[in-house]
Design a protein around this motif. Sequence first.
Motif: not given
Length: 414
Positions: A139-148, A203-209, A230-237
Amino acid sequence: MPTLNELREQRTKLALEMRSIVEGAASWDAQTEERFDRLDADLRGFDKRIDAAERANKAAAEVAAVSGAIVADGEARAQAPSGVPQLSPAEERQALLHWLRGTTASAPTEIRRYNASREARAQSVGTTTAGGYLVAQEFGTSIEAARRAFGAMLGVATVYPTMSGADLLLPTVDETGVSGSILAENAQISESAMTFGQTTISSYLYTSGLVLISQQLLQDSEFPLDTFIANALGERLGRAQNAHWTTGTGSSQPYGVVAGAASGKAGASGQTTTVIYNDLVDLVYSVDPAYRPNARWMLADASMAVIRKLVDSQSRPLWEPSVQAGQPDTILGYPVVINQSVATMAASAKSILFGDFSRYIIRDVSGIQLVRMDERYADYLQVGFYAFQRTGGRLLAPNTTTYNPVKYYSNSAS
């Protein structure tokens, strides 16, 4: 019935025996050929059985992903050092879906134990906070892909994972002005001490909301809940982090690459929204040759549109489209990275970056964690989810002017 691994081992033995026949036979008589053909027929039989077993396991894994069944592939379940079951990717996804839907209590034993190991209670510096669900690799890969997708810096910077969020201290040294010398016979070697510096990456703490999802969707087994979250939270981060990795001030936020870069070329008077061919050439050669082999451009899409209209002295476009899928377009032979967090062309804007962006260090603390909120929105029949992660970044530039690995073009003030 032999397991899949046992079938593969038996096939290997047959293959080795066939090789020994070919290599060891003094002559290829009818008896040798008959023996070889018999082994070959057996080998083809094992190939069919192995293929059938692999297809059966794949089908069983697909069933497990939907029904929550645990598939052991005919073998004993592997155990992590802590005694927690090691799940397959399909099973990890199923475990996550049980956690997202809040149904872990009714899940199979292996998933309950696995999810218990993923629950975390994290201590932050000076504050106690509720932890989250440590995201598994699948699942982390999905969030990482969205972040990228929304974070161009992740694709070119050097990512440095750390377990602790304490300040990361990296030593630096600038030896660009020091060289060796010829030593005369019987002469003493002169001293030339190195002067070390230190770069700090906090380091700074980020949240997706918060993302609210209805109970109906949570209960709908056909809804791809993990992909949606994954898409919703990854894009926000990704949007928040990339903006600071690019233009962050270093005060209560990461030190962005623009702030760490040095001036390479300033536009002439009147170039508030333009750039010329000579400016781009000067920007390239403002970066030391030591950094140019890995250099690339970074700019916003609107600035790229300006450059695509430029031609050289022979009326040839500076922009060169990639002829190979997956490869970036180039300007003057160097790859282009589109980063929407870089300023678009305007008065005094630092609108074009060029250099070795691998010298920018992104430090990610631990991993992305998810939090599920069951009670707060219960009267709306909704469950809240959010992700958080600690990260920081800084450009490593021992010499911040002449030998900076990244330089920028700034538009004219007027």
